[in-house]
Design a protein around this motif. Sequence first.
Motif, PDB file in Angstrom:
ATOM      1  N   ARG A 287       0.823  -1.205   0.000  1.00  0.00           N
ATOM      2  CA  ARG A 287       0.000   0.000   0.000  1.00  0.00           C
ATOM      3  C   ARG A 287       0.859   1.257   0.000  1.00  0.00           C
ATOM      4  O   ARG A 287       0.548   2.235  -0.678  1.00  0.00           O
ATOM      5  CB  ARG A 287      -0.924  -0.004   1.226  1.00  0.00           C
TER       6      ARG A 287
ATOM      7  N   LEU B  13       1.085  -4.073  -6.047  1.00  0.00           N
ATOM      8  CA  LEU B  13      -0.015  -5.018  -5.947  1.00  0.00           C
ATOM      9  C   LEU B  13       0.314  -6.016  -4.843  1.00  0.00           C
ATOM     10  O   LEU B  13       1.265  -6.803  -4.958  1.00  0.00           O
ATOM     11  CB  LEU B  13      -0.229  -5.732  -7.276  1.00  0.00           C
TER      12      LEU B  13
ATOM     13  N   ARG C 199      -7.783  -2.696  -7.994  1.00  0.00           N
ATOM     14  CA  ARG C 199      -6.615  -1.869  -7.682  1.00  0.00           C
ATOM     15  C   ARG C 199      -6.200  -1.007  -8.881  1.00  0.00           C
ATOM     16  O   ARG C 199      -5.784   0.141  -8.716  1.00  0.00           O
ATOM     17  CB  ARG C 199      -5.468  -2.777  -7.239  1.00  0.00           C
TER      18      ARG C 199
END
Length: 523
Positions: A22, A27, A135
């Motif tokens: 994060r 990913l 994402r």
Amino acid sequence: MDSLFDAVVILAVAMLGAALARRFGLLAPILLVVVGLGLSFVPGFPEVRLDPDLVLVGILPPLLYMAALETSVPAFRLNLRPILLLAVGLVIFTAFVVGLVVHLLLPAVPFAVCLALGAVVAPPDAVAATAVARRIGLPRRVVTILEGESLINDATALVLLRVASMAAIGAAVGVGDVAREVLVSAGGGIVVGVAGVVIFGFLHRRISDAVLDNALSLLIPFAVVLTAEKIHASGVVAVVVTGLGIGHRMPLLMSAASRLQIGAFWRLARFLLEGLVFLLVGLQLREVVRNLDEPFGSLAGITAAVLATVVLARFVWLFPATYLARLVPRVRQRDPAPLAKFPIVIGWAGMRGVVTLAAALALPLTLADGRPYPRQLFIWLAFAVIVVTLVAQGATLPAVARRIKLPPDDPVQDALSAASVQQQASSAARERLDVLAESAPKAVVDRLRRVLAERTNLAWERLGGAERETPSQAYGRLRQEMIDAEREVFRAARDAGRIPEEVLVRAYRDLDLEESLLRRESD
């Protein structure tokens, strides 16, 4: 894992890896798998032997339930045809193609057990594809199709695996046996799932305590899957049906406090479980390669063949499934053919995950006559498919989506739709307030009218773009500074002994709720 300490170490590494992903915009599934691969050979690091039952009964149900709760039932129904073509048709096609390729390369191994391997590697992961798709911001319909596929395809693969394994160990399997297995598994799963919606929906509606609602929500996926397994039905189908039903009716079943608390709880559970799942996959490398005795050349050849088959089979199925259906005029009118960009991205989003490895570990130990077969090789092939599809396809999916210029959802259209519905909602609220206005002081009614006007204005302000700060954004910025100042005063008063801890907690709770609302409105 042999001790509680080992479990804590594994969980801490999973949390750290997810946090780093994060922080640096990576990913998380890919990073955690790579970290697990590296740690699997670190001396002294806890050794993990994955238990298939732990995955299929302990980890998969809550993950599926979370995904089903958040899935739009109208969108799922609207895309049911492509979802079923992928979740049922593509899984069966991939399983048979992989089984045929493996049988040609290993003719001494019966086709039934080769088909079982095909069923193992056929379904994309329920977590990886949607985690990556959300994402990188893929279009909403693509995400819906990938989510729907991943909710159902495990059930198809596990039924096919069970039938193929029965044949591999010598059980007589005819058309009637297959039909009965499908009927009991899928039909029984639907029945258990619908019963779960009725029973747990009734309990949710009767519970007024948010903590009890949260506890019930945690219990549901395990209760449903264990009930389904008792009657030899599909626990996956049961959990998905229950999750879809409860999620669709959630506004009618729970109070606002329950929904907020359950949402926060499941976000935490997803963060921990997803991180743990992908780390555990990587940590299996040492165990998987320990008993491999295949020559390197033949191992590399069959691994490359299976990988190529898994990837190519998805594209070979996708394009005819996408465009041949449009030859039917009714289908073409209702759902015009999409650009080729869409099946390309969906085809490249076929990442496998922990369910594939758990299913591989559940392969039969011996064949019908007691003869051994290269079971460890099959487990390696499943593991290789997971790692390569997850790391290679997952890491390159954002670049593929950018390269082919996949058209994103129109944010202006989204904002316009939201503002239009908000206008209708405000009109309904205003009419209700007019009816009740005489039962409250005029100052209170006027304040409620101002709140309603501000909410309506906020919806329309989002159409203005990001060139300048809107009034609502200015309000949020200034109010945030004011909240920080209020917090500091309450904290100083507590430290000086002017107010007890309970007063500070109540004040912070009210300020935290207001701040969370400010953050949500600014998103």
